[in-house]
Design a protein around this motif. Structure first.
Motif, mmCIF file in Angstrom:
data_model
loop_
_atom_site.group_PDB
_atom_site.id
_atom_site.type_symbol
_atom_site.label_atom_id
_atom_site.label_comp_id
_atom_site.label_asym_id
_atom_site.label_seq_id
_atom_site.Cartn_x
_atom_site.Cartn_y
_atom_site.Cartn_z
ATOM 1 N N SER A 101 0.829 -1.200 0.000
ATOM 2 C CA SER A 101 0.000 0.000 0.000
ATOM 3 C C SER A 101 0.868 1.257 0.000
ATOM 4 O O SER A 101 0.595 2.217 -0.740
ATOM 5 N N MET A 102 1.924 1.260 0.804
ATOM 6 C CA MET A 102 2.837 2.406 0.810
ATOM 7 C C MET A 102 3.503 2.567 -0.552
ATOM 8 O O MET A 102 3.650 3.690 -1.056
ATOM 9 N N ASP A 142 0.994 4.090 -2.957
ATOM 10 C CA ASP A 142 0.764 5.498 -2.662
ATOM 11 C C ASP A 142 1.934 6.344 -3.164
ATOM 12 O O ASP A 142 1.735 7.387 -3.790
ATOM 13 N N ALA A 171 1.852 6.527 -6.941
ATOM 14 C CA ALA A 171 0.803 7.444 -7.399
ATOM 15 C C ALA A 171 1.227 8.903 -7.257
ATOM 16 O O ALA A 171 0.751 9.761 -8.002
ATOM 17 N N LYS A 172 2.132 9.184 -6.329
ATOM 18 C CA LYS A 172 2.605 10.550 -6.100
ATOM 19 C C LYS A 172 3.884 10.861 -6.868
ATOM 20 O O LYS A 172 4.504 11.901 -6.658
ATOM 21 N N ARG A 203 -3.952 1.056 5.839
ATOM 22 C CA ARG A 203 -4.024 2.456 5.425
ATOM 23 C C ARG A 203 -3.591 2.551 3.959
ATOM 24 O O ARG A 203 -2.762 1.756 3.499
ATOM 25 N N THR A 204 -4.101 3.552 3.248
ATOM 26 C CA THR A 204 -3.795 3.652 1.819
ATOM 27 C C THR A 204 -3.161 4.966 1.392
ATOM 28 O O THR A 204 -2.797 5.122 0.233
ATOM 29 N N SER A 205 -3.001 5.926 2.308
ATOM 30 C CA SER A 205 -2.443 7.213 1.914
ATOM 31 C C SER A 205 -1.644 7.829 3.057
ATOM 32 O O SER A 205 -2.052 7.743 4.218
ATOM 33 N N TRP A 206 -0.535 8.448 2.685
ATOM 34 C CA TRP A 206 0.331 9.135 3.636
ATOM 35 C C TRP A 206 0.651 10.508 3.084
ATOM 36 O O TRP A 206 0.715 10.705 1.862
ATOM 37 N N MET A 264 5.505 7.957 6.058
ATOM 38 C CA MET A 264 5.558 6.527 5.743
ATOM 39 C C MET A 264 6.636 5.828 6.566
ATOM 40 O O MET A 264 6.401 4.765 7.139
#
Length: 174
Positions: A26-27, A30, A33-34, A77-80, A86
């Motif tokens: 997941s990290m 994320d 994606a960023k 969790r899916t977003s930081w 993170m």
């Protein structure tokens, strides 16, 4: 023969290792994606390492004629907000895993299960490395906090991290 208590705790650890893998995946997603491909790579390597850890525990249970019970994996969790967040979460998580491994070692010692105690030494050493690695990454992120070029350079450095199969599974890398 494993005690019922240790058998159940080892199965719980398999689930915890798979949850860890899911968290790091997941990290990675994320970060990807960023646009942080290096950070994504660092966490993807962690994802694969956690899968190895689960497999080591599964192999061990099977070698002791004990059943492996795979349980559902809880959501993660899916977003930081940042790589720093993170890596801080990573350190906190690895500290929890360290406590779980210590608990397994305590149960094995209580049971006078020397084979399990010996197997767990690798994990104890691995957790020291995992926590140190997370601390190093926190320090690196703090050093570049607010500096876009510094983050860019750190991200490039993290892109070079490669996966190496965990020693108890063999020496060949994928």
């Amino acid at each position: 023969m494993l005690s019922k208590k240790l058998h159940e705790a080892l199965n719980a650890q398999i689930n915890a290792e798979m949850w860890s893998a899911y968290l790091y995946l997941s990290m990675s997603m994320d970060a990807e994606a960023k646009g942080l491909k290096g950070v994504a790579n660092w966490f993807y390597v962690q994802f694969r390492e956690e899968q190895d850890h689960a497999r080591i525990f599964m192999n061990y249970l099977l070698s002791r004629d004990a059943a492996v019970t795979l349980l559902p994996i809880e959501a993660v969790r899916t977003s930081w907000a940042s790589p720093l967040e993170m890596f801080r979460d990573t350190l906190g998580h690895e500290q929890k895993v360290t406590a779980m491994i210590a608990n397994l070692a305590s149960i094995a010692a209580e049971d006078k299960d020397y084979a399990s105690s010996n197997m767990l030494v690798w994990f104890i050493d691995e957790q020291v490395e995992e926590e140190a690695s997370a601390r190093d990454m926190i320090s690196a992120c703090e050093a570049v906090e607010g500096n876009k070029f510094g983050l860019y350079m750190l991200d490039k450095e993290l892109a070079a991290r490669t996966y190496t199969q965990a020693a108890p599974l063999g020496t060949a890398a994928e």
